[in-house]
Design an enzyme around this catalytic site. Structure first.
Site, PDB file in Angstrom:
ATOM      1  N   CYS A 130     112.121  88.567  44.011  1.00 39.60           N
ATOM      2  CA  CYS A 130     112.561  89.908  43.624  1.00 39.60           C
ATOM      3  C   CYS A 130     112.159  90.267  42.187  1.00 39.60           C
ATOM      4  CB  CYS A 130     114.067  90.036  43.805  1.00 39.60           C
ATOM      5  SG  CYS A 130     114.984  88.651  43.139  1.00 39.60           S
ATOM      6  N   SER A 160     124.049  90.016  42.785  1.00 36.08           N
ATOM      7  CA  SER A 160     123.790  90.155  44.228  1.00 36.08           C
ATOM      8  C   SER A 160     122.481  89.495  44.628  1.00 36.08           C
ATOM      9  CB  SER A 160     123.817  91.623  44.657  1.00 36.08           C
ATOM     10  OG  SER A 160     122.997  92.394  43.805  1.00 36.08           O
ATOM     11  N   HIS A 243     117.924  94.427  39.101  1.00 31.23           N
ATOM     12  CA  HIS A 243     117.397  93.545  38.064  1.00 31.23           C
ATOM     13  C   HIS A 243     116.667  94.375  37.002  1.00 31.23           C
ATOM     14  CE1 HIS A 243     118.415  90.275  40.591  1.00 31.23           C
ATOM     15  NE2 HIS A 243     117.244  89.766  40.864  1.00 31.23           N
TER      16      HIS A 243
END
Ligand code: A2P
Length: 332
Positions: A130, A160, A243
């Site tokens: 990610c 998360s 993020h």
């Protein structure tokens, strides 16, 4: 009527799995049948898809009969064991774990960057890390213009990203501390509420963590840049979702901010949010739940020649996971 597909989600009840369900619905993916798979703990639960309750089944070796597209997000161990079984049953696997990302015969794809690589798959296509995917959404348009050589980056990663239980742990710790009780530490190595933890994933021999080395390893594959070097520090922060990454990148060609901004603005899936005088810059609170990543704080790096510094935010459950996986499925 256009072709419809039998789609399975492995890890359907997880933080990424539920987003996959939502993205399939939102993007009107042509689903004829949906098979939701998770651990035996979740068997019997239902999840909503297009207004209907779909039962969750316990994952097993026979779960993939008739499945054409299998989206995996239940951890590397499950992917290693079950992805080959899904391929054997005739499915194309899009895997969100790190299990196959560095395999030469498994394409690692961010559709906006190297979507054409999808066609080289032999049954499995890997979804990138990610933090890497979100960073590259800002970096790749700059690379196309100025040719990137090396990158220094620090990430600020939401809880998360470590799964649904990690999200719950932050909530529970905040509540406990507010109530004057001792916070319980289970998922992370340390208390995450009112703290930052400079460790994401496990350490490797060179002193970096696995997560940190993914930027270089995966970045090389996605951008087709075998010489790329990336020095990264990954940090977990008490943010629920999305993020952020502070990046300084060095380029071969002379850089300037105006052209850098234009290059990012012209690229799909990323927006420039950069009006410092009005205190406008990307923040995780603003990108959570959004498909597009956002780049701001764009400036000439004052510590290197041909360097640009920028700040990029993205919803790691979407561009960093579920959205990117469904975009890959659309290419397939
Ligand atoms: P379950 O909810 O039944 O535990 P997250 O990343 O949010 O922690 O989610 C992980 C996902 O992987 C969940 O859907 C979880 O299901 C699933 N999962 C975990 N262990 C297994 C397993 N042994 N078999 C199948 N699915 C699993």
């Amino acid at each position: 009527m256009s072709r419809q597909y039998h789609v399975a989600i492995v890890g359907a009840t997880g933080a990424v799995g539920v987003e996959m369900l939502d993205v399939l619905e939102r993007r009107k993916f042509p689903v004829s049948k949906l098979t939701l798979l998770a651990s035996p703990r979740s068997a019997g639960r239902t999840l909503k898809f297009r207004g209907e309750d779909v039962p969750v089944q316990a994952l097993g070796p026979d779960s993939f009969a008739g499945v054409e597209i299998a989206l995996f997000s239940a951890g590397g161990g499950i992917s290693k064991e079950y992805a080959p079984l899904a391929v054997k049953a005739g499915a194309v696997v899009i895997d969100n774990s790190s299990a196959f990302r560095m395999d030469d015969d498994v394409p690692l794809v961010v559709p906006e960057i190297n979507g054409a690589d999808v066609k080289n798959h032999g049954g499995i296509i890997a979804n990138p890390n990610c933090t890497t995917a979100i960073t590259l959404m800002g970096l790749y348009p700059l690379h196309k213009k100025f040719r990137v050589k090396r990158v220094f980056a620090t990430s600020y990663q939401a809880v998360s990203g470590a799964g649904a239980q990690a999200l719950e742990e932050l909530r529970a710790q905040v509540s406990a501390i507010e109530a004057g009780a001792k916070p319980e530490v289970k998922v992370f190595a340390h208390q995450i509420a009112f703290n930052v933890i400079p460790q994401v994933d496990v350490f490797v021999d060179n002193g970096y963590t696995k997560e940190e080395m993914k930027m270089q390893g995966e970045g090389r594959r996605i951008m087709h840049l075998p010489m790329l070097r990336a020095s990264v520090t990954c940090v977990r922060v008490p943010v629920y979702r999305a993020h952020s990454i502070a990046v300084s990148a060095e380029f071969e060609r002379p850089v300037n901010v105006a052209e850098a901004r234009q290059a990012i603005e012209a690229f799909p899936g990323v927006r420039v949010v950069d009006v410092p005088a009005e205190k406008k810059y990307p923040m995780p609170l603003h990108v959570a739940g959004k498909d597009d990543c956002e780049v701001g704080r764009l400036r000439l790096d004052c510590a290197m020649d041909n360097g640009l510094a920028f700040w990029v935010c993205g919803d790691q459950l979407l561009k960093g996971a579920a959205l990117n996986a469904v975009q890959i499925a659309e290419l397939v």
